[in-house]
Design a protein around this motif. Structure first.
Motif, short mmCIF file in Angstrom:
data_model
loop_
_atom_site.label_atom_id
_atom_site.label_comp_id
_atom_site.label_asym_id
_atom_site.label_seq_id
_atom_site.Cartn_x
_atom_site.Cartn_y
_atom_site.Cartn_z
N VAL A 1 -6.64 -4.56 -8.03
CA VAL A 1 -5.82 -5.08 -6.94
C VAL A 1 -4.76 -5.98 -7.56
N ARG A 2 -3.71 -6.24 -6.82
CA ARG A 2 -2.61 -7.05 -7.35
C ARG A 2 -2.32 -8.28 -6.50
N GLY B 1 -6.91 -7.30 -2.14
CA GLY B 1 -8.37 -7.34 -2.21
C GLY B 1 -8.91 -8.64 -1.64
N LEU B 2 -10.13 -8.57 -1.10
CA LEU B 2 -10.80 -9.75 -0.56
C LEU B 2 -12.24 -9.79 -1.08
N PRO B 3 -12.81 -11.00 -1.25
CA PRO B 3 -14.14 -11.13 -1.86
C PRO B 3 -15.27 -10.88 -0.87
N ALA B 4 -15.51 -9.62 -0.54
CA ALA B 4 -16.53 -9.26 0.45
C ALA B 4 -17.80 -8.73 -0.20
N GLY B 5 -17.98 -8.98 -1.50
CA GLY B 5 -19.19 -8.54 -2.19
C GLY B 5 -20.39 -9.39 -1.81
N CYS C 1 -6.80 -3.20 2.82
CA CYS C 1 -7.49 -3.79 1.66
C CYS C 1 -8.13 -2.68 0.83
N ALA C 2 -8.28 -2.95 -0.46
CA ALA C 2 -8.96 -2.01 -1.34
C ALA C 2 -10.37 -1.77 -0.83
N ARG D 1 0.83 -1.21 0.00
CA ARG D 1 0.00 0.00 0.00
C ARG D 1 0.86 1.26 0.00
N ARG D 2 1.85 1.27 0.85
CA ARG D 2 2.70 2.46 0.95
C ARG D 2 3.47 2.70 -0.34
N ALA D 3 3.94 1.61 -0.96
CA ALA D 3 4.71 1.77 -2.20
C ALA D 3 3.82 2.16 -3.38
#
Length: 424
Positions: free
Chosen positions: A247-248, A180-184, A228-229, A170-172
């Motif tokens: 996301v990567r 990312g995580l599948p929270a949809g 997380c995004a 994140r900082r870089a």
């Protein structure tokens, strides 16, 4: 036009109570591969592997009742069954044949000791033969791998090291999260808490739901989520934001990661899940093959199970429907790159020391969604809403226990077997 042969068997099975035909066809009833494209591919594989068997699919909820009713009546028309561990284990030992002799006759084929233990359903006998498997993994693009902190091995992550990696990435990236995580709405984040985070921190899923270790696990999750995004609350399948570059790095079911590396597979890696204070918790999506009691043509059923336990047939199932071998089978080089990446990570996850194998809920039938909702609501309250962790766990534990009390079911892995499953 009248259906004949195998087609007639399938038609009759689907429409008239799963009866067999006079052509020696045996009904193979399964909860798996129900979508049209999947069932067509599997029937083609079945025709090549075990001619004379009719494949009929059914939803999970009526599956067990169908088997129990026909076996209890002594007029079972179903010769063979396939399903998840959670579909089959509740039928043992009263409704499934003991396959201890069959698995001994099949000889060593590289089955996971964990899977063989699950197939015994808490007894000293084998009630189904492990057929295929799936699980959840971490995927990362080279853009994220470039920001691994010094000394962090992505092949042997701990949860603390995963957090360090997410923070560094994140900082870089100009303070924009790369994880990312599948929270949809249709995402499988509840499987992350059920099968990965909580077992790794508490060694349990249900009995330890409100433990002090669970409080620590949720405190950790808050920290991870902060890196997380924010759009993760909209992600259902992580392969889509991974492929687009939103996301990567991400965690998800292998089927929901497979498309991400298609464009540039050389820049992608797949990794086992992280390890926590209690071990490496991971969820085994295990398919099995069983034989109901009083079924027709038990010898054909045994030959069919033997055929599907061959490495070649297991690889064909991987090619056609994306489930990984349950036996020791060399993954050929001509498979899609993503499948090869996943296969290697699946093997390393299964063979890692100190694993804690978890299962999706077992024996809940139509009420499984209510148990999953407990985990989803706990995430929303604690991680998204900032609610007090101890109070939230105590409140949700009451909801969870109420469902379990209604159903009167035993616990499932990784919790110890007990006549009634209870939150301690």
């Amino acid at each position: 036009m009248r259906a004949t042969g195998l087609g007639a068997a399938v038609f009759a099975a689907a429409c008239t109570g799963f009866s067999t035909t006079g052509n020696g066809s045996m009904i193979f009833l399964s909860t798996q591969f129900r979508p049209t494209d999947e069932v067509e591919r599997f029937r083609a594989l079945l025709a090549r592997t075990a001619p004379g068997v009719a494949y009929v699919t059914i939803e999970e909820s009526p599956f067990a009742n169908r088997i129990r009713t026909q076996v209890s009546a002594g007029s079972n028309r179903i010769g063979m069954v396939g399903g998840l561990h959670g579909d089959l284990a509740p039928l043992a030992p009263d409704y499934l044949q003991d396959l201890t002799g069959l698995i001994a006759d099949l000889g060593p084929r590289g089955w996971s000791p964990d899977h063989l233990r699950l197939a015994r359903a808490g007894t000293d006998r084998t009630w189904y033969i492990p057929w295929a498997t799936a699980t959840y993994l971490l995927a990362a693009h080279s853009d994220a791998l470039a920001h691994l902190p010094p000394g962090v091995d992505p092949e042997a992550l701990t949860y603390d090291r995963l957090l360090d990696w997410a923070v560094a990435a994140r900082r870089a990236n100009g303070n924009r999260p790369m994880l990312g995580l599948p929270a949809g709405p249709k995402g499988l984040l509840h499987r992350f808490t059920q099968g990965y985070l909580l077992p790794s921190f508490t060694a349990g899923q249900i009995t330890t739901f409100r433990s002090a270790e669970a409080v620590t696990a949720w405190q950790y999750f808050r920290e991870l989520w902060a890196n997380c995004a924010p759009a993760s609350t909209t992600y259902d399948f992580m392969q889509e934001p991974l492929a687009s570059g939103e996301v990567r790095m991400a965690w998800d079911h292998v089927v929901r990661l497979a498309q991400a590396p298609q464009r540039d597979p050389q820049n992608w890696r797949m990794f086992p899940a992280p390890r926590g204070p209690k071990g490496l918790g991971y969820m085994a999506v295990l398919l099995g093959l069983g034989i109901p009691k009083h079924g027709p043509e038990p010898e054909l059923a045994q030959r069919t199970i033997s055929a599907f336990s061959q490495p070649a047939a297991q690889i064909e199932l991987l090619r056609s429907n994306g489930f990984f071998p349950a036996v020791g089978a060399a993954i050929p080089g001509d498979l899609p790159p993503a499948v090869r990446l996943e296969a290697d990570a699946v093997r390393r996850q299964q063979q890692a020391p100190g694993t804690i194998v978890s299962l999706p809920p077992v024996g809940l039938g139509q009420r499984e969604g209510e148990v999953s909702k407990v985990f989803q609501d706990t995430f929303r309250a604690i991680v998204l809403g900032g609610a007090d962790i101890r109070n939230t766990l105590d409140q949700q534990a009451k909801v969870l226990q109420g469902i379990l009390d209604d159903l009167k079911v035993p616990c499932w892995a990784p919790d110890p077997p007990a006549a009634r499953c209870r939150v301690v």
